[in-house]
Scaffold this motif. Structure first.
Motif, PDB file in Angstrom:
ATOM      1  N   PHE A 102     -35.474 -31.446 -18.756  1.00 24.98           N
ATOM      2  CA  PHE A 102     -34.801 -32.620 -19.310  1.00 24.98           C
ATOM      3  C   PHE A 102     -34.018 -32.242 -20.561  1.00 24.98           C
ATOM      4  N   GLU A 103     -34.626 -31.448 -21.420  1.00 26.06           N
ATOM      5  CA  GLU A 103     -33.964 -31.071 -22.667  1.00 26.06           C
ATOM      6  C   GLU A 103     -32.726 -30.220 -22.398  1.00 26.06           C
ATOM      7  N   LEU A 104     -32.799 -29.321 -21.412  1.00 19.87           N
ATOM      8  CA  LEU A 104     -31.623 -28.535 -21.029  1.00 19.87           C
ATOM      9  C   LEU A 104     -30.535 -29.427 -20.444  1.00 19.87           C
ATOM     10  N   ASP A 105     -30.934 -30.319 -19.550  1.00 14.46           N
ATOM     11  CA  ASP A 105     -29.972 -31.204 -18.902  1.00 14.46           C
ATOM     12  C   ASP A 105     -29.297 -32.114 -19.921  1.00 14.46           C
ATOM     13  N   ALA A 106     -30.076 -32.654 -20.851  1.00 10.72           N
ATOM     14  CA  ALA A 106     -29.522 -33.552 -21.869  1.00 10.72           C
ATOM     15  C   ALA A 106     -28.530 -32.820 -22.759  1.00 10.72           C
ATOM     16  N   GLN A 107     -28.860 -31.589 -23.135  1.00 12.76           N
ATOM     17  CA  GLN A 107     -27.952 -30.821 -23.979  1.00 12.76           C
ATOM     18  C   GLN A 107     -26.662 -30.509 -23.229  1.00 12.76           C
ATOM     19  N   GLY A 108     -26.776 -30.134 -21.949  1.00 10.72           N
ATOM     20  CA  GLY A 108     -25.593 -29.845 -21.152  1.00 10.72           C
ATOM     21  C   GLY A 108     -24.708 -31.058 -20.976  1.00 10.72           C
ATOM     22  N   ALA A 109     -25.315 -32.214 -20.729  1.00  9.45           N
ATOM     23  CA  ALA A 109     -24.529 -33.431 -20.543  1.00  9.45           C
ATOM     24  C   ALA A 109     -23.780 -33.799 -21.814  1.00  9.45           C
ATOM     25  N   SER A 110     -24.403 -33.611 -22.967  1.00  7.74           N
ATOM     26  CA  SER A 110     -23.740 -33.968 -24.225  1.00  7.74           C
ATOM     27  C   SER A 110     -22.593 -33.018 -24.550  1.00  7.74           C
ATOM     28  N   ASP A 111     -22.635 -31.798 -24.000  1.00 13.02           N
ATOM     29  CA  ASP A 111     -21.602 -30.806 -24.288  1.00 13.02           C
ATOM     30  C   ASP A 111     -20.456 -30.806 -23.282  1.00 13.02           C
ATOM     31  N   GLU A 112     -20.624 -31.483 -22.165  1.00 12.90           N
ATOM     32  CA  GLU A 112     -19.568 -31.482 -21.145  1.00 12.90           C
ATOM     33  C   GLU A 112     -18.333 -32.234 -21.644  1.00 12.90           C
ATOM     34  N   PRO A 113     -17.137 -31.731 -21.346  1.00 15.27           N
ATOM     35  CA  PRO A 113     -15.925 -32.485 -21.700  1.00 15.27           C
ATOM     36  C   PRO A 113     -15.909 -33.831 -20.988  1.00 15.27           C
ATOM     37  N   ASP A 166     -14.457 -30.471 -15.019  1.00 11.78           N
ATOM     38  CA  ASP A 166     -13.358 -30.977 -15.822  1.00 11.78           C
ATOM     39  C   ASP A 166     -12.271 -29.905 -15.888  1.00 11.78           C
ATOM     40  N   ALA A 167     -11.017 -30.340 -15.794  1.00 13.14           N
ATOM     41  CA  ALA A 167      -9.912 -29.376 -15.794  1.00 13.14           C
ATOM     42  C   ALA A 167      -9.858 -28.566 -17.088  1.00 13.14           C
ATOM     43  N   GLY A 168     -10.457 -29.088 -18.158  1.00 13.36           N
ATOM     44  CA  GLY A 168     -10.466 -28.376 -19.420  1.00 13.36           C
ATOM     45  C   GLY A 168     -11.683 -27.499 -19.650  1.00 13.36           C
ATOM     46  N   ASN A 169     -12.581 -27.470 -18.672  1.00 17.30           N
ATOM     47  CA  ASN A 169     -13.814 -26.684 -18.815  1.00 17.30           C
ATOM     48  C   ASN A 169     -13.563 -25.262 -18.311  1.00 17.30           C
ATOM     49  N   GLY A 170     -12.814 -24.505 -19.102  1.00 17.87           N
ATOM     50  CA  GLY A 170     -12.415 -23.168 -18.695  1.00 17.87           C
ATOM     51  C   GLY A 170     -13.566 -22.236 -18.364  1.00 17.87           C
ATOM     52  N   PRO A 171     -14.634 -22.178 -19.183  1.00 15.51           N
ATOM     53  CA  PRO A 171     -15.730 -21.245 -18.878  1.00 15.51           C
ATOM     54  C   PRO A 171     -16.376 -21.500 -17.517  1.00 15.51           C
ATOM     55  N   MET A 172     -16.612 -22.793 -17.178  1.00 15.61           N
ATOM     56  CA  MET A 172     -17.260 -23.064 -15.899  1.00 15.61           C
ATOM     57  C   MET A 172     -16.303 -22.869 -14.737  1.00 15.61           C
ATOM     58  N   LEU A 173     -15.034 -23.176 -14.923  1.00 15.99           N
ATOM     59  CA  LEU A 173     -14.048 -22.907 -13.871  1.00 15.99           C
ATOM     60  C   LEU A 173     -13.959 -21.406 -13.599  1.00 15.99           C
ATOM     61  N   ALA A 174     -14.038 -20.607 -14.654  1.00  9.66           N
ATOM     62  CA  ALA A 174     -13.985 -19.155 -14.477  1.00  9.66           C
ATOM     63  C   ALA A 174     -15.191 -18.662 -13.693  1.00  9.66           C
ATOM     64  N   ILE A 175     -16.365 -19.192 -13.998  1.00 13.21           N
ATOM     65  CA  ILE A 175     -17.565 -18.800 -13.260  1.00 13.21           C
ATOM     66  C   ILE A 175     -17.430 -19.168 -11.786  1.00 13.21           C
ATOM     67  N   ASN A 176     -16.976 -20.385 -11.509  1.00  6.90           N
ATOM     68  CA  ASN A 176     -16.874 -20.821 -10.115  1.00  6.90           C
ATOM     69  C   ASN A 176     -15.804 -20.041  -9.356  1.00  6.90           C
ATOM     70  N   THR A 177     -14.703 -19.697 -10.024  1.00  3.91           N
ATOM     71  CA  THR A 177     -13.692 -18.854  -9.387  1.00  3.91           C
ATOM     72  C   THR A 177     -14.274 -17.483  -9.062  1.00  3.91           C
ATOM     73  N   TRP A 178     -15.092 -16.957  -9.944  1.00  4.83           N
ATOM     74  CA  TRP A 178     -15.755 -15.672  -9.716  1.00  4.83           C
ATOM     75  C   TRP A 178     -16.640 -15.719  -8.466  1.00  4.83           C
ATOM     76  N   PHE A 179     -17.298 -16.868  -8.241  1.00  3.38           N
ATOM     77  CA  PHE A 179     -18.120 -17.013  -7.037  1.00  3.38           C
ATOM     78  C   PHE A 179     -17.283 -17.107  -5.767  1.00  3.38           C
ATOM     79  N   GLY A 180     -16.027 -17.505  -5.886  1.00  2.85           N
ATOM     80  CA  GLY A 180     -15.183 -17.696  -4.709  1.00  2.85           C
ATOM     81  C   GLY A 180     -14.885 -19.146  -4.393  1.00  2.85           C
ATOM     82  N   TYR A 181     -15.307 -20.065  -5.268  1.00  2.00           N
ATOM     83  CA  TYR A 181     -14.952 -21.472  -5.078  1.00  2.00           C
ATOM     84  C   TYR A 181     -13.433 -21.629  -5.142  1.00  2.00           C
ATOM     85  N   GLU A 182     -12.934 -22.577  -4.345  1.00  2.00           N
ATOM     86  CA  GLU A 182     -11.515 -22.908  -4.368  1.00  2.00           C
ATOM     87  C   GLU A 182     -11.347 -24.407  -4.588  1.00  2.00           C
TER      88      GLU A 182
END
Length: 309
Positions: free
Chosen positions: A177-188, A280-296
């Motif tokens: 819960f604490e991890l999820d709450a912190q992540g949600a508060s930091d998301e664009p 989010d289109a502005g979430n560059g770090p997570m978009l980079a990770i997903n592109t690395w996995f092969g997501y399109e």
């Protein structure tokens, strides 16, 4: 032909099936099931004033709306409505009827601002703009072919790092819960949120029928949960990332990538053939990770907002 808008009837299997059928046709990039609709209808916190609506013609559900407030926002009066219409019933009035009914409900419940996700297509954007909505941020849906794609191998774990699943925290999920709450508060986002109600999180998120504890990966550093990749599935072949996040104290070490790698490997081994996520289109770090996995990228949404008088 008479079209009506009404509430989803709790306990009505035909309503649940019809609602999900329209959602899947209009928005195939999101994982949903009748059980998840019933859960949201019956377990969402009362402060959200959650009210799913349907447009119906001669007993057939042709449109849906998810409507409610955002009680996690420190700013009161933040509402949302997301309208989806059966592709065969577009431009026949269902979207307009649903939007009017949703805005009336939100105004009655004290909303002063309403947010709506709209697929980035000319007709959809024009529909929103004619009703006084203005465009804000955008977000992408991404898809990964698990059946035929190649996942990166799981790396060797550094000293002090362990891989677990959420099932290992069944007796006490508060660290997640604490991890999820912190992540949600930091998301664009257009709406700031602060998850502080652990009991509500247990009811709405931890016990959600889409959440797979076995496929949700947790990375521990020296015994402390440091990263999380939460997994939703439809119980068959479709997998969706619900949240991937790292504790602020451990960022920059590749732990989110490790957690998601482990989760995707588990998902493929469990028989999932396609994986979806949203960024989010502005979430560059997570978009980079997903592109690395092969997501399109398979679709884009635009967040629209309107002030309610």
């Amino acid at each position: 032909m008479t079209m009506i808008v009404r509430d989803v009837r709790a306990g009505d299997q035909a309503d649940a099936d019809g609602f999900v059928r329209v959602r899947r046709l209009a928005l195939p990039f999101m994982v949903s099931t009748p059980e998840s609709l019933v859960h949201d209808l019956t377990r969402t916190h009362p402060a959200a004033r959650y009210r799913p609506l349907v447009a119906e013609v001669d007993g057939e559900i042709v449109g849906t709306a998810q409507v409610g407030l955002v009680p996690e926002s420190p700013e009161p009066g933040q509402g949302y409505l997301n309208v989806y219409v059966h592709p065969g019933w577009l431009r026949r009035g269902a979207g307009s009827l649903l939007t009017r009914a949703a805005e009336k409900h939100l105004t009655t419940e004290g909303a002063t601002r309403v947010f709506s996700w709209v697929l980035d297509e000319p007709d959809n954007r024009a529909f929103a703009e004619r009703r006084g909505y203005r465009a804000s941020r955008s977000a992408h849906f991404l898809r990964l072919d698990l059946a035929h794609g190649t996942l990166p191998p799981l790396p060797d774990l550094p000293p002090g790092v362990e891989l677990r699943t959420a099932a290992d925290f069944a007796a006490d999920p508060r660290p997640l819960f604490e991890l999820d709450a912190q992540g949600a508060s930091d998301e664009p986002s257009d709406i700031d949120v602060a998850f502080t109600d652990y009991a509500a999180w247990l009811d709405e998120t931890w016990n959600h029928p889409l959440l797979s504890l076995e496929l949700t990966s947790v990375v521990l550093v020296d015994g402390r949960p440091a990263a999380l990749s939460a997994a939703h599935t439809d119980g068959a072949t479709r997998y969706s990332s619900a949240m991937t996040t790292t504790d602020r104290a451990f960022r920059g070490r590749g732990l989110a990538k490790l957690a998601k790698t482990a989760s995707l490997h588990r998902a493929r081994a469990a028989g999932c053939t396609e994986a979806y996520t949203g960024n989010d289109a502005g979430n560059g770090p997570m978009l980079a990770i997903n592109t690395w996995f092969g997501y399109e990228i398979c679709a884009t949404e635009v967040r629209y907002v309107r002030e309610l008088g």
